[in-house]
Design an enzyme around this catalytic site. Sequence first.
Site, PDB file in Angstrom:
ATOM      1  N   HIS A 131       2.138   1.988  -3.221  1.00  0.00           N
ATOM      2  CA  HIS A 131       1.198   2.925  -3.841  1.00  0.00           C
ATOM      3  C   HIS A 131       1.678   4.374  -3.785  1.00  0.00           C
ATOM      4  CE1 HIS A 131      -2.361  -0.135  -3.269  1.00  0.00           C
ATOM      5  NE2 HIS A 131      -1.361  -0.618  -3.963  1.00  0.00           N
TER       6      HIS A 131
ATOM      7  N   ASP B 149       0.861  -1.190   0.000  1.00  0.00           N
ATOM      8  CA  ASP B 149       0.000   0.000   0.000  1.00  0.00           C
ATOM      9  C   ASP B 149       0.901   1.246   0.000  1.00  0.00           C
ATOM     10  OD1 ASP B 149      -2.199   1.803   0.340  1.00  0.00           O
ATOM     11  OD2 ASP B 149      -3.348   0.211   1.269  1.00  0.00           O
TER      12      ASP B 149
END
Length: 342
Positions: free
Chosen positions: A188, A165
């Site tokens: 991310h 993430d």
Amino acid sequence: MLVPDGNTFLVHPMAFDGPCKPTTISFMISGIIIAPDSPEAWKGRNQGRWLIFKDVDGLSVDGTGMIDGRGKGWWDIICAKHGHLPGCVKLAPTVLSFLQCNKVSLSNILVVDSPQTHILITGCNNVVIRYLSVKSPETSPNTDGIHISSSHGVFIRNTNIGSGDDCVSIGDHTSDIYITDVDCGPGHGVSIGSLGKSGNEVKVDNINVIRVRFNKTTNGVRIKTWQVGRGHVRGVLYEDINFMDVKNPIIIDQYYCNVRGACESTKTGVQISDVRYAGIFGTSKSKVAINLNCSQAVPCTDILLDTILLAPSTPGKEVISSCNNAYGSSAGIVEPESCFLE
Ligand SMILES: *[C@@H]1O[C@H](CO)[C@@H](O)[C@H](O)[C@H]1NC(C)=O
Ligand SMILES: *[C@@H]1O[C@H](CO)[C@@H](O)[C@H](O)[C@H]1NC(C)=O
């Protein structure tokens, strides 16, 4: 407190609660700390946390050791990925939580395979994180590297983060955050947000991301807000940034929603202003290398693009910039060419 070298310690969910009498407390990790490998160990406890420091001022966590969250047992039953499983879990433990701690320093250790967020900083002032490493598989769900909220004066430097993430995510009620000399990927990217989900008054000021390298991440530098949000994100600097094969290198998304396009348009919005992108180089995996998708209710203002060279990852392809309700100016070379409203 010392966690000695040459040993591996299985530690159940545990909280170290202050306030403490000494003005400095040293927590040395030379050995290896591992989490219980089954969610069973959290029965009757807060499933969102593993190791907690709360109300401890002057804390220093340091050492050449490792903390292993052994997240796989959780990743396999988390609703975000396995919604069809009866009894799937929404919440999984954060490896290290610093809650209401002032003057924290966290250095050198390696944190791996968190069930969810690796390191959480909430309600803290004056936090320095350096020479830290965070590592989890690219496919591990919701495993943010470092999440910061309700905190002021947080410095993250010379740190390496790869996870499933955000490498770093910055939440609401934050100011004076400096992320410098950081390597991010996989993951991310570095995100401000998501913000304003419950229609609240957002307050985010003076965020600095400097000399950060993104390697094959899905986003680079991102600001994401929900349409129902209010308040502001003000004073953001992205400087000397390098992107290697990044999907959305520069992105502002003020239409963030659980399901893209499913949130109603509103008359509200989080006001984003004074955002500077300076000295940005590298390659974009997607066509829209610069995506400034600002609120139709409260446009972005005072955005500066200064010296930007973004090329397609695959030679011969095209990269563009896209602006929606974005006001600002550009300086120096800007490629792809900027698209501000006059
Ligand atoms: C980027 O990541 C890949 C693995 O995904 C790795 O092999 C490569 O060495 C990294 N590049 C740099 C410059 O860090
Ligand atoms: C901007 O956001 C809207 C709403 O989600 C979406 O439909 C549109 O595709 C986005 N624009 C870009 C360039 O991503």
